[in-house]
Design an enzyme around this catalytic site. Structure first.
Site, PDB file in Angstrom:
ATOM      1  N   HIS A  15      83.109   7.998  36.292  1.00  0.00           N
ATOM      2  CA  HIS A  15      82.136   7.535  37.343  1.00  0.00           C
ATOM      3  C   HIS A  15      82.503   6.948  38.675  1.00  0.00           C
ATOM      4  O   HIS A  15      81.805   6.975  39.407  1.00  0.00           O
ATOM      5  CB  HIS A  15      81.301   6.587  36.503  1.00  0.00           C
ATOM      6  N   HIS A  48      86.340  13.332  31.479  1.00  0.00           N
ATOM      7  CA  HIS A  48      85.736  14.284  30.846  1.00  0.00           C
ATOM      8  C   HIS A  48      85.647  15.383  31.867  1.00  0.00           C
ATOM      9  O   HIS A  48      84.924  15.238  33.139  1.00  0.00           O
ATOM     10  CB  HIS A  48      84.454  13.793  30.556  1.00  0.00           C
ATOM     11  N   ARG A  50      83.850  18.256  32.864  1.00  0.00           N
ATOM     12  CA  ARG A  50      82.728  19.038  32.561  1.00  0.00           C
ATOM     13  C   ARG A  50      82.456  20.499  32.957  1.00  0.00           C
ATOM     14  O   ARG A  50      83.065  20.574  34.134  1.00  0.00           O
ATOM     15  CB  ARG A  50      81.310  18.205  32.851  1.00  0.00           C
ATOM     16  N   ARG A  54      80.534  17.950  37.360  1.00  0.00           N
ATOM     17  CA  ARG A  54      79.715  16.964  37.929  1.00  0.00           C
ATOM     18  C   ARG A  54      80.479  15.653  38.399  1.00  0.00           C
ATOM     19  O   ARG A  54      80.081  14.979  39.391  1.00  0.00           O
ATOM     20  CB  ARG A  54      78.656  16.621  37.145  1.00  0.00           C
ATOM     21  N   HIS A 199      81.070   5.252  23.678  1.00  0.00           N
ATOM     22  CA  HIS A 199      79.849   5.646  24.483  1.00  0.00           C
ATOM     23  C   HIS A 199      78.834   4.328  24.495  1.00  0.00           C
ATOM     24  O   HIS A 199      78.493   4.007  23.292  1.00  0.00           O
ATOM     25  CB  HIS A 199      79.155   6.723  23.610  1.00  0.00           C
TER      26      HIS A 199
HETATM   27  N1  PXP Z   1      83.844   8.730  24.437  1.00  0.00           N
HETATM   28  C1  PXP Z   1      83.193   9.978  24.901  1.00  0.00           C
HETATM   29  C2  PXP Z   1      83.738  11.044  23.922  1.00  0.00           C
HETATM   30  C3  PXP Z   1      82.567  10.144  25.861  1.00  0.00           C
HETATM   31  O1  PXP Z   1      81.794  11.459  26.011  1.00  0.00           O
HETATM   32  C4  PXP Z   1      82.230   8.994  26.842  1.00  0.00           C
HETATM   33  C5  PXP Z   1      81.227   9.223  27.921  1.00  0.00           C
HETATM   34  O2  PXP Z   1      81.882  10.089  28.611  1.00  0.00           O
HETATM   35  C6  PXP Z   1      82.851   8.008  26.433  1.00  0.00           C
HETATM   36  C7  PXP Z   1      83.545   7.648  25.398  1.00  0.00           C
HETATM   37  C8  PXP Z   1      82.464   6.805  27.383  1.00  0.00           C
HETATM   38  O3  PXP Z   1      81.092   6.142  27.537  1.00  0.00           O
HETATM   39  P1  PXP Z   1      80.582   5.434  28.555  1.00  0.00           P
HETATM   40  O4  PXP Z   1      80.831   6.075  29.735  1.00  0.00           O
HETATM   41  O5  PXP Z   1      79.062   5.322  28.052  1.00  0.00           O
HETATM   42  O6  PXP Z   1      81.375   4.085  28.427  1.00  0.00           O
END
Ligand code: PXP
Length: 257
Positions: A15, A48, A50, A54, A199
């Site tokens: 992010h 990540h 994607r 994005r 997550h």
């Molecule tokens: N682990 C995985 C496999 C994810 O896909 C994500 C989100 O990209 C995260 C951890 C981190 O999640 P959050 O950004 O909600 O802390």
């Protein structure tokens, strides 16, 4: 009492790239964020790539691999295109996640039961290249058992449902999700899997889940990047580390390790 395994913190910098891309420029730089997170105590960096690019882009992943001194965890969908990129990048680990273009974030776990035929050779190809494979799954026994049969060394338990229920104050739902995670972590460990989780985690949920001795790594992004706006990324990493350490110490005090 056996010694508790340490709990690693992987900081997800997706992010930072989301913010950069909002103005289509070069700032803020996710690699700079990764370096700052490591300087403040992160044990690894997660990003990540994607399919729709994005947030993180191919060049970010290449730079992260070249410029950071800690392990890079490359999250991706199990596609041929991503396989090529990850084999060229050679991260420490690849975490396979499900991906749908229309989703806001990775909404569910990977269905390793439904996709085991396709995943088996895919996991083997990454493993043969010396990349540690992790499967991002929900804490369902049948998914965990299949992950072990697929010989993935690691699973990452999807904590999104639990975290959302905690934040929304749905306590019965939160408790049910939590119990699923507790049992899933135990089952996975007893099946010989290394167990990670991630997550939606914040300071509170990270402290709670740090109390599960089976879990050895948390991957956290969105909340930390949001908090960094107020207190800076270094301070956010230190506060997250402190929350995780409190959770880990609580197990030691309870004598459950
Ligand atoms: N682990 C995985 C496999 C994810 O896909 C994500 C989100 O990209 C995260 C951890 C981190 O999640 P959050 O950004 O909600 O802390």
């Amino acid at each position: 009492m056996s010694k508790l395994p340490p709990l690693r913190l992987g900081v997800n910098v997706d992010h930072v790239a989301t913010l950069r891309n909002a103005r289509a420029g070069t700032r803020p730089d996710p690699v700079r964020a990764a370096l700052a997170a490591i300087a403040a105590g992160a044990d690894g960096i997660t990003a990540h790539l994607r399919e729709d690019r994005r947030h993180i882009r191919d060049q970010d992943m290449a730079r992260l691999k070249a410029e950071i001194s800690k392990p890079l965890n490359f999250e991706m969908a199990a596609t041929e295109d991503m396989l090529k990129i990850s084999l060229a990048t050679r991260p420490h680990a690849v975490c396979l996640v499900p991906e749908r273009r229309a989703e806001l974030t990775t909404e569910g776990g990977l269905d390793v039961v439904g996709q085991h035929n396709a995943l088996a050779p895919y996991i083997a190809r990454l493993g043969d290249a010396g990349i540690r494979v992790s499967l991002f799954i929900s804490a369902e026994p049948r998914q965990i058992e299949m992950a072990a049969r697929l010989r993935a060394p690691v699973i990452e338990i999807h904590t999104g449902g639990w975290c959302d229920a905690v934040v929304d104050g749905r306590s019965a739902r939160a408790e049910a999700e939590w119990q699923r995670i507790v049992h899933g972590a135990r089952l996975a460990r007893s099946a010989g899997l290394e167990v990670h989780a991630g997550h939606g985690l914040d300071y509170g949920t990270a402290e709670t889940i740090a109390g599960l001795p089976e879990i050895v790594e948390l991957n956290i992004g969105y909340y930390m990047i949001g908090e960094a706006i107020f207190v800076g990324l270094g301070e956010t990493v230190r506060m997250m580390r402190a929350a995780m350490d409190r959770g880990r110490k609580a197990i030691a005090r309870a004598g459950t390790a």
